[in-house]
Design an enzyme around this catalytic site. Structure first.
Site, PDB file in Angstrom:
ATOM      1  N   LYS A 146       7.346   4.666  29.993  1.00  0.00           N
ATOM      2  CA  LYS A 146       6.327   3.422  29.279  1.00  0.00           C
ATOM      3  C   LYS A 146       5.033   3.576  29.811  1.00  0.00           C
ATOM      4  O   LYS A 146       4.597   3.917  30.808  1.00  0.00           O
ATOM      5  CB  LYS A 146       7.001   2.205  29.947  1.00  0.00           C
ATOM      6  CG  LYS A 146       6.190   0.877  29.485  1.00  0.00           C
ATOM      7  CD  LYS A 146       6.504  -0.394  29.872  1.00  0.00           C
ATOM      8  CE  LYS A 146       5.566  -1.660  29.350  1.00  0.00           C
ATOM      9  NZ  LYS A 146       5.810  -2.922  29.513  1.00  0.00           N
ATOM     10  N   GLU A 196      -0.047 -14.794  32.778  1.00  0.00           N
ATOM     11  CA  GLU A 196       0.998 -14.180  33.533  1.00  0.00           C
ATOM     12  C   GLU A 196       0.529 -14.125  35.010  1.00  0.00           C
ATOM     13  O   GLU A 196      -0.524 -13.712  35.553  1.00  0.00           O
ATOM     14  CB  GLU A 196       0.997 -12.524  33.280  1.00  0.00           C
ATOM     15  CG  GLU A 196       1.688 -11.765  33.899  1.00  0.00           C
ATOM     16  CD  GLU A 196       2.125 -10.287  33.264  1.00  0.00           C
ATOM     17  OE1 GLU A 196       1.752 -10.114  32.062  1.00  0.00           O
ATOM     18  OE2 GLU A 196       2.827  -9.599  34.033  1.00  0.00           O
ATOM     19  N   GLU A 376      -0.439  -6.156  17.288  1.00  0.00           N
ATOM     20  CA  GLU A 376      -0.201  -6.936  18.558  1.00  0.00           C
ATOM     21  C   GLU A 376      -1.465  -7.200  19.485  1.00  0.00           C
ATOM     22  O   GLU A 376      -1.550  -8.167  20.120  1.00  0.00           O
ATOM     23  CB  GLU A 376       1.033  -6.235  19.447  1.00  0.00           C
ATOM     24  CG  GLU A 376       1.483  -7.076  20.362  1.00  0.00           C
ATOM     25  CD  GLU A 376       2.568  -6.596  21.379  1.00  0.00           C
ATOM     26  OE1 GLU A 376       3.533  -6.124  20.857  1.00  0.00           O
ATOM     27  OE2 GLU A 376       2.563  -6.596  22.404  1.00  0.00           O
ATOM     28  N   LYS A 380      -3.421 -10.616  20.188  1.00  0.00           N
ATOM     29  CA  LYS A 380      -3.768 -10.804  21.519  1.00  0.00           C
ATOM     30  C   LYS A 380      -5.137 -11.287  21.822  1.00  0.00           C
ATOM     31  O   LYS A 380      -5.784 -12.028  22.930  1.00  0.00           O
ATOM     32  CB  LYS A 380      -3.175  -9.806  22.452  1.00  0.00           C
ATOM     33  CG  LYS A 380      -1.807  -9.969  22.515  1.00  0.00           C
ATOM     34  CD  LYS A 380      -1.298  -8.748  23.782  1.00  0.00           C
ATOM     35  CE  LYS A 380       0.240  -8.771  23.919  1.00  0.00           C
ATOM     36  NZ  LYS A 380       0.620  -7.444  24.413  1.00  0.00           N
TER      37      LYS A 380
HETATM   38  C1  ISC Z   1      -1.551  -6.037  28.302  1.00  0.00           C
HETATM   39  C2  ISC Z   1      -1.458  -7.225  27.666  1.00  0.00           C
HETATM   40  O1  ISC Z   1      -0.267  -8.145  27.840  1.00  0.00           O
HETATM   41  C3  ISC Z   1       0.820  -7.706  28.565  1.00  0.00           C
HETATM   42  C4  ISC Z   1       1.313  -9.088  29.012  1.00  0.00           C
HETATM   43  C5  ISC Z   1       2.365  -9.703  28.154  1.00  0.00           C
HETATM   44  C6  ISC Z   1       3.148  -8.840  27.373  1.00  0.00           C
HETATM   45  C7  ISC Z   1       2.547  -7.570  27.221  1.00  0.00           C
HETATM   46  C8  ISC Z   1       3.431  -6.701  26.110  1.00  0.00           C
HETATM   47  O2  ISC Z   1       4.277  -7.174  25.406  1.00  0.00           O
HETATM   48  O3  ISC Z   1       2.928  -5.641  25.898  1.00  0.00           O
HETATM   49  C9  ISC Z   1       1.533  -6.749  27.883  1.00  0.00           C
HETATM   50  O4  ISC Z   1       2.459  -6.239  28.760  1.00  0.00           O
HETATM   51  C10 ISC Z   1      -2.624  -8.186  27.010  1.00  0.00           C
HETATM   52  O5  ISC Z   1      -2.703  -9.240  26.639  1.00  0.00           O
HETATM   53  O6  ISC Z   1      -3.821  -7.456  27.012  1.00  0.00           O
END
Ligand code: ISC
Length: 406
Positions: A146, A196, A376, A380
């Protein structure tokens, strides 16, 4: 100290006008922790856990007050320096009181909100999707399981951004999460609402709430429910999430005599996103363990970096083409007892004058679709775009530049 902070009576308003250039803010639940009496600043390397904790303890000891607290931000990359600000004491305010106070302060200041002039994607959609394809080749060769790939976006406004107003907007639009504001040494302010929690420590007790696996929210309730179901049942997202927990449990287990990690994730929502979420709880062997000794060992988790961590690190720099600095680092506070709370620097921006730099990343695994991951990251960005009153202008500018390159 955490429990002592919680027990303090809320003030109705800060002791002095809130200045995002000087003061630090960290919000947890309904509590705003405010550092308005900066005693001094210092920096520290973060590549050695003992050095980091020793530096923090030495610097806190210079402050005579037992209530002294350090606010700080650690960069994503272990070879860069963390910045800290020591405060003699911390004021606690109820979130709604502080939000109302900030809104009225801005009204008195007669703030006109600047308009978005220009957008520069430091990584274009084509570059970002190409980086994902290169990452997928690494999965094929089993070098990585990952990797989190991010992008940075520069926004230029027609006037200096009113940071207090941006902070008030963040507080107003976010019922959950951890709003923060930290003045960096360069004169910029790091502002955002992290969803988070990396680590909270109160004596023996530790809490963490890793997130990984995401879906964009929508205003149509039926579709929003469908998106939750799809996310919960998505093998790709469940794998992205599980990788984070395996790594975190390996780090935490040796430090804890009790560690509870639910086997199935739950869902957490922000104003704009759904996430797979797991609430981790533990009891430490030693209550004196410093929150940053542990948080710095966890950081960066595969929610921000990848697996294996050491392999993902150099690939992130190579594929993104630049340093993330504080983006996807951690921000928070700690006291003289080693208690504190640290969250991940996402859904945030660094604001300096009329310039705001935003960051967004997405976890990439074998099953990732490059265009879906780009979308995505666009979703964000909404937390900050909304707080900057720039959502519509941003969409217009990016659509126009797409037409120009077509
Ligand atoms: C890296 C980010 O999210 C992280 C935190 C939640 C979900 C995430 C995802 O689903 O990829 C990422 O790991 C961001 O918001 O820039």
């Amino acid at each position: 100290m955490l429990s002592e902070l919680d027990a303090l009576t809320d003030l109705a308003a800060p002791e002095r006008p809130f200045d995002p250039q000087q003061h630090a803010l960290f919000v947890s639940g309904q509590r705003c922790y405010l550092a308005q009496h900066p005693h001094h600043r210092f920096t520290s390397p973060i590549d050695n856990h003992e050095t980091l904790v020793n530096t923090l303890e030495t610097e806190l000891a210079k402050c005579p007050s037992e209530d002294a607290v350090v606010f700080g931000v650690l960069p994503f990359c272990k070879s860069e320096q963390a910045q800290f600000l020591v405060s003699d004491h911390v004021q606690t305010l109820d979130k709604s009181h502080f939000t109302a106070y900030l809104a009225s302060q801005n009204k008195l200041d007669g703030v006109r909100f600047p308009e978005l002039d220009n957008v520069h994607h430091r990584q274009s959609q084509t570059q970002y999707e190409h980086a994902i394809l290169r990452a997928k080749a690494l999965f094929e060769r089993e070098e990585l399981e990952k990797i989190v790939l991010g992008k940075q976006v520069d926004l230029y406004f027609d006037d200096a951004l009113p940071k207090g107003q941006v902070l008030a907007n963040l507080l107003q639009q976010s019922a959950s999460g951890f709003p923060f504001s930290f003045p960096t040494e360069s004169g910029a302010t790091l502002l955002g609402v992290s969803p988070e929690l990396l680590l909270k420590k109160s004596n023996r007790a530790i809490f963490s709430n890793p997130l990984a696996g995401s879906a964009k929210r929508t205003s149509d309730p039926a579709v929003d429910v469908q998106r939750q179901r799809t996310l919960m049942n998505s093998k790709k997202d469940r794998f992205e999430h599980a990788v984070v927990l395996v790594e975190m449990s390996q780090v935490l287990e040796p430090w804890c005599h009790q560690l509870h990690i639910p086997s199935v994730p739950s869902l957490l929502s922000t104003a704009t996103m759904w996430h797979l979420s797991t609430e981790v709880e533990g009891q430490l062997h030693t209550p004196a363990t410093h929150v940053l000794a542990l948080a710095n060992r966890l950081h960066p988790t595969p929610a921000l970096c990848g697996k294996p961590t050491q392999h993902a690190y150099p690939w992130i720099k190579a594929l993104e083409g630049e340093s993330r600095h504080f983006f996807s680092g951690i921000v928070g506070w700690c006291d003289k007892h080693g208690n504190g709370e640290w969250v991940v620097v996402i859904r945030s921006s660094e604001i300096n004058g009329r310039h705001a730099r935003l960051f967004a990343g997405a976890g990439i695994v074998h099953a990732s679709n490059p265009t879906a991951e780009w979308l995505e990251t666009e979703a964000k960005l909404s937390t900050m775009l909304n707080a900057l009153h720039a959502t519509t202008a941003y969409r217009q500018v990016t659509q126009e530049s797409l037409l120009e390159t077509a």
